[in-house]
Write a protein that holds these residues in place. Structure first.
Motif, PDB file in Angstrom:
ATOM      1  N   LEU A   1      52.600 -32.683 -19.796  1.00 30.59           N
ATOM      2  CA  LEU A   1      53.517 -32.136 -18.790  1.00 30.59           C
ATOM      3  C   LEU A   1      53.452 -32.943 -17.500  1.00 30.59           C
ATOM      4  O   LEU A   1      52.368 -33.360 -17.078  1.00 30.59           O
ATOM      5  CB  LEU A   1      53.183 -30.676 -18.487  1.00 30.59           C
ATOM      6  CG  LEU A   1      53.235 -29.711 -19.669  1.00 30.59           C
ATOM      7  CD1 LEU A   1      52.720 -28.332 -19.275  1.00 30.59           C
ATOM      8  CD2 LEU A   1      54.671 -29.612 -20.208  1.00 30.59           C
TER       9      LEU A   1
ATOM     10  N   CYS B   1      53.872 -31.951 -14.448  1.00 33.92           N
ATOM     11  CA  CYS B   1      53.107 -31.290 -13.388  1.00 33.92           C
ATOM     12  C   CYS B   1      51.620 -31.612 -13.520  1.00 33.92           C
ATOM     13  O   CYS B   1      50.931 -31.845 -12.521  1.00 33.92           O
ATOM     14  CB  CYS B   1      53.341 -29.782 -13.437  1.00 33.92           C
ATOM     15  SG  CYS B   1      52.915 -29.010 -15.014  1.00 33.92           S
ATOM     16  N   CYS B   2      51.161 -31.663 -14.754  1.00 34.08           N
ATOM     17  CA  CYS B   2      49.733 -31.897 -14.999  1.00 34.08           C
ATOM     18  C   CYS B   2      49.334 -33.348 -14.733  1.00 34.08           C
ATOM     19  O   CYS B   2      48.193 -33.625 -14.381  1.00 34.08           O
ATOM     20  CB  CYS B   2      49.381 -31.532 -16.430  1.00 34.08           C
ATOM     21  SG  CYS B   2      49.728 -29.819 -16.827  1.00 34.08           S
TER      22      CYS B   2
ATOM     23  N   ARG C   1      49.204 -23.471 -11.486  1.00 29.03           N
ATOM     24  CA  ARG C   1      49.350 -23.238 -12.925  1.00 29.03           C
ATOM     25  C   ARG C   1      48.037 -23.542 -13.630  1.00 29.03           C
ATOM     26  O   ARG C   1      47.319 -24.486 -13.255  1.00 29.03           O
ATOM     27  CB  ARG C   1      50.398 -24.187 -13.494  1.00 29.03           C
ATOM     28  CG  ARG C   1      51.797 -23.902 -13.048  1.00 29.03           C
ATOM     29  CD  ARG C   1      52.688 -24.820 -13.838  1.00 29.03           C
ATOM     30  NE  ARG C   1      54.068 -24.742 -13.385  1.00 29.03           N
ATOM     31  CZ  ARG C   1      55.032 -25.475 -13.932  1.00 29.03           C
ATOM     32  NH1 ARG C   1      54.741 -26.312 -14.916  1.00 29.03           N
ATOM     33  NH2 ARG C   1      56.244 -25.365 -13.500  1.00 29.03           N
TER      34      ARG C   1
ATOM     35  N   CYS D   1      47.623 -24.878 -16.535  1.00 25.16           N
ATOM     36  CA  CYS D   1      47.643 -26.212 -17.138  1.00 25.16           C
ATOM     37  C   CYS D   1      47.255 -27.267 -16.102  1.00 25.16           C
ATOM     38  O   CYS D   1      46.495 -28.193 -16.395  1.00 25.16           O
ATOM     39  CB  CYS D   1      49.025 -26.512 -17.727  1.00 25.16           C
ATOM     40  SG  CYS D   1      50.382 -26.437 -16.526  1.00 25.16           S
ATOM     41  N   CYS D   2      47.743 -27.088 -14.891  1.00 22.47           N
ATOM     42  CA  CYS D   2      47.465 -28.064 -13.836  1.00 22.47           C
ATOM     43  C   CYS D   2      46.024 -27.966 -13.347  1.00 22.47           C
ATOM     44  O   CYS D   2      45.411 -28.970 -12.983  1.00 22.47           O
ATOM     45  CB  CYS D   2      48.417 -27.863 -12.666  1.00 22.47           C
ATOM     46  SG  CYS D   2      50.129 -28.166 -13.126  1.00 22.47           S
TER      47      CYS D   2
END
Ligand SMILES: [Zn+2]
Length: 286
Positions: free
Chosen positions: A22, A24-25, A94, A96-97
């Motif tokens: 992703l 964002c990550c 988030r 994931c982040c």
């Protein structure tokens, strides 16, 4: 643990090749690296594997960053050039982040200390703000971490084997966690074996002590001829067997006497008791 590659290096090697899927990550990964960079305003690390991972994440974001090597031979720093720190300051909340940020931070300055002893994981940070944010990220992933100040530096620490295992999983170091847990299991089995050995040693010590006490009692009884003659034949036989076979255990003595183990135990016990009485009488006469 093989000497050539530390556990930390193995975990870093496992994490580094995986560019986050992703967008964002990807930025969060680089953000993590920035949080552990001690040079103000820069994104830098002493670990080539970390800077390469960050560069790949940026390239996936179409940011044309490159790596510059600076410093003398023993303090080489790998600096990411061509990326504005604002671009990677995601402060994303988030999950994931958060994982990604912790990965970047661990890659840049994480260490696993004493994976064969009571282990802990630590990440040296640039400042208190960075350390607090990483602790916050860990907390959301249900890993208890703390900030500490050590020799003027801010460090995030994760203590206890359980928490370190969870931390490794949460940043995606599954192989690292597995080998870490295997080490823990081996350690626990080993300490179990030690406990058992200690228990066996204690038993042996008790057996030896009992044998010595029996031999002493027999000597006391034999010294008092009248007392010796007054003993039941079975007791005298047991005494003679014990004196002749000082290293025998109960079962062996019982077999020689042709009686049961409890019977032999009872006879030896009565011998010791009889010697005790004899000893008391001797002391009383004085
Ligand atoms: Zn993300």
């Amino acid at each position: 643990m093989d000497g050539a590659q530390s556990f930390t290096q193995r975990v870093a090697a496992e994490l580094a090749p995986h560019t986050p899927l992703l967008a964002c990550c990807r930025r969060s990964l680089v953000e993590g690296l920035a949080l552990v960079t001690t040079t103000p305003g820069a994104i830098a690390t002493t670990r080539p594997v970390a800077v390469r991972a960050a560069m790949q994440a940026l390239h996936a974001e179409r940011i044309a960053a490159h790596v510059s090597r600076v410093g003398a031979a023993r303090r080489v720093q790998y600096v990411l050039v061509g990326v504005e720190t604002e671009v990677i300051e995601t402060r994303s909340a988030r999950v994931c982040c958060r994982r990604s940020r912790l990965r970047g931070a661990f890659l840049g300055a994480g260490r696993l200390v004493r994976p064969d002893g009571e282990p802990y994981l630590e990440i040296g940070c640039a400042d208190e703000t960075g350390a607090t944010r990483l602790v916050d990220d860990f907390a959301v992933l249900e890993v208890t971490a703390r900030t500490r100040r050590r020799r003027g530096r801010w460090v995030v620490t994760v203590r206890s084997g359980l928490a370190v295992g969870a931390a490794l999983s949460s940043i995606g170091a599954q192989a690292g966690r597995l080998s870490f847990e295997a080490g823990r299991v081996i350690r626990e089995v080993r300490s179990g074996v030690n406990r058992r050995l200690n228990a066996e040693t204690a038993n042996l010590r008790r057996t030896v002590a009992a044998g010595v006490r029996q031999l002493e009692s027999i000597a006391v009884l034999e010294a008092d001829m009248a007392r010796w003659q007054a003993l039941p034949p079975a007791l005298r036989e047991a005494a003679a067997l014990r004196a002749r076979h000082p290293d025998d255990d109960l079962a062996q003595l019982a077999e020689r006497a042709g009686c049961s183990r409890p019977a032999m135990a009872g006879r030896l016990h009565r011998l010791v008791a009889a010697a005790g009485e004899a000893g008391d009488r001797v002391r009383a006469r004085r």
